[in-house]
Design an enzyme around this catalytic site. Sequence first.
Site, PDB file in Angstrom:
ATOM      1  N   HIS A   1      -7.157  -2.454   8.712  1.00 12.00           N
ATOM      2  CA  HIS A   1      -8.409  -3.135   8.362  1.00 12.00           C
ATOM      3  C   HIS A   1      -9.142  -3.419   9.675  1.00 12.00           C
ATOM      4  O   HIS A   1      -9.618  -4.532   9.891  1.00 12.00           O
ATOM      5  CB  HIS A   1      -8.139  -4.450   7.650  1.00 12.00           C
ATOM      6  CG  HIS A   1      -7.429  -4.330   6.340  1.00 12.00           C
ATOM      7  ND1 HIS A   1      -7.140  -5.410   5.547  1.00 12.00           N
ATOM      8  CD2 HIS A   1      -6.970  -3.236   5.665  1.00 12.00           C
ATOM      9  CE1 HIS A   1      -6.516  -5.012   4.449  1.00 12.00           C
ATOM     10  NE2 HIS A   1      -6.387  -3.691   4.504  1.00 12.00           N
TER      11      HIS A   1
ATOM     12  N   HIS B   1     -12.790  -1.973   2.345  1.00 12.40           N
ATOM     13  CA  HIS B   1     -11.361  -2.187   2.574  1.00 12.40           C
ATOM     14  C   HIS B   1     -10.947  -1.870   4.031  1.00 12.40           C
ATOM     15  O   HIS B   1     -10.544  -2.775   4.747  1.00 12.40           O
ATOM     16  CB  HIS B   1     -10.568  -1.334   1.568  1.00 12.40           C
ATOM     17  CG  HIS B   1      -9.099  -1.528   1.609  1.00 12.40           C
ATOM     18  ND1 HIS B   1      -8.280  -1.246   0.536  1.00 12.40           N
ATOM     19  CD2 HIS B   1      -8.267  -1.945   2.597  1.00 12.40           C
ATOM     20  CE1 HIS B   1      -7.023  -1.521   0.853  1.00 12.40           C
ATOM     21  NE2 HIS B   1      -6.996  -1.946   2.110  1.00 12.40           N
TER      22      HIS B   1
ATOM     23  N   HIS C   1      -2.548   2.849   8.160  1.00 12.42           N
ATOM     24  CA  HIS C   1      -3.624   2.186   7.416  1.00 12.42           C
ATOM     25  C   HIS C   1      -3.964   0.886   8.133  1.00 12.42           C
ATOM     26  O   HIS C   1      -3.052   0.114   8.464  1.00 12.42           O
ATOM     27  CB  HIS C   1      -3.156   1.908   5.986  1.00 12.42           C
ATOM     28  CG  HIS C   1      -4.023   0.941   5.248  1.00 12.42           C
ATOM     29  ND1 HIS C   1      -5.377   1.127   5.090  1.00 12.42           N
ATOM     30  CD2 HIS C   1      -3.743  -0.239   4.632  1.00 12.42           C
ATOM     31  CE1 HIS C   1      -5.879   0.121   4.401  1.00 12.42           C
ATOM     32  NE2 HIS C   1      -4.909  -0.728   4.118  1.00 12.42           N
TER      33      HIS C   1
ATOM     34  N   GLU D   1       0.814  -1.221   0.000  1.00 16.94           N
ATOM     35  CA  GLU D   1       0.000   0.000   0.000  1.00 16.94           C
ATOM     36  C   GLU D   1       0.847   1.271   0.000  1.00 16.94           C
ATOM     37  O   GLU D   1       0.351   2.346   0.322  1.00 16.94           O
ATOM     38  CB  GLU D   1      -0.929   0.010   1.218  1.00 16.94           C
ATOM     39  CG  GLU D   1      -1.942  -1.114   1.263  1.00 16.94           C
ATOM     40  CD  GLU D   1      -3.095  -0.973   0.267  1.00 16.94           C
ATOM     41  OE1 GLU D   1      -2.972  -0.184  -0.700  1.00 16.94           O
ATOM     42  OE2 GLU D   1      -4.100  -1.658   0.455  1.00 16.94           O
TER      43      GLU D   1
HETATM   44 ZN   LIG Z   1      -5.268  -2.506   3.122  1.00 13.18          ZN
END
Ligand SMILES: [Zn+2]
Length: 216
Positions: A97, A158, A95, A76
Amino acid sequence: MAQSDEATLREALADRYRHVERIGLNELASGNLSVRFGDGMLISPTGATAETICAGTIVRTDLDGAHEGPRRPSSEWRMHAEIYRRCPDAQAVVHTHSDNCVALSCHNRPLPGFHYLVGTFGGPDVPCVPYSTFGGEDLAEDAAAALADRTACLLGSHGMISRGRSLDEAVTLAHRLEIMCRQYMLALTIGEPARLTDEQWREFFDRYAALSYGQP
Ligand SMILES: [Zn+2]
């Protein structure tokens, strides 16, 4: 930038990566963290886990993805790079999830202004950008555009991404967004909650700006 600065940042990044896992935001190493460094960034490597990550496995890369050493940056990296390009304030990006952010993002819904602390992300809601394939330029563009006037956004089907003026701030924002998505969905179980009015937001942002004045 001096070598010792890089060593310190590498240690801090590995430490915060483990912390994000400990507080339940990074199950099975699905998230990634970075800090701005010189003209590029230091970022967690692809395949990182809380057990294996250490200062030496962090990847130094420029904003076009060119990197040194045997390890590759997180898949990413483009999202992180585009946010550093567009947001001069951003010194760190997180970032994840995390469960409740993913749950809301899978309905492609923003987090609305149901609670005044939504305003701590920079506006009366936290937007959700449309789904596009992980690691791609579309996702990087959409996330960076959303973060031009917010400190976090949801990523459709996502997860989430946040930016901070420090690594600790970016991690706190990721944690707070997870808590607030959980609280919003709890509120939804007895009906759609009320939103703050424009007048209430005006008062909130006036007070918040006064409180934040002079902070780094
Ligand atoms: Zn991701």
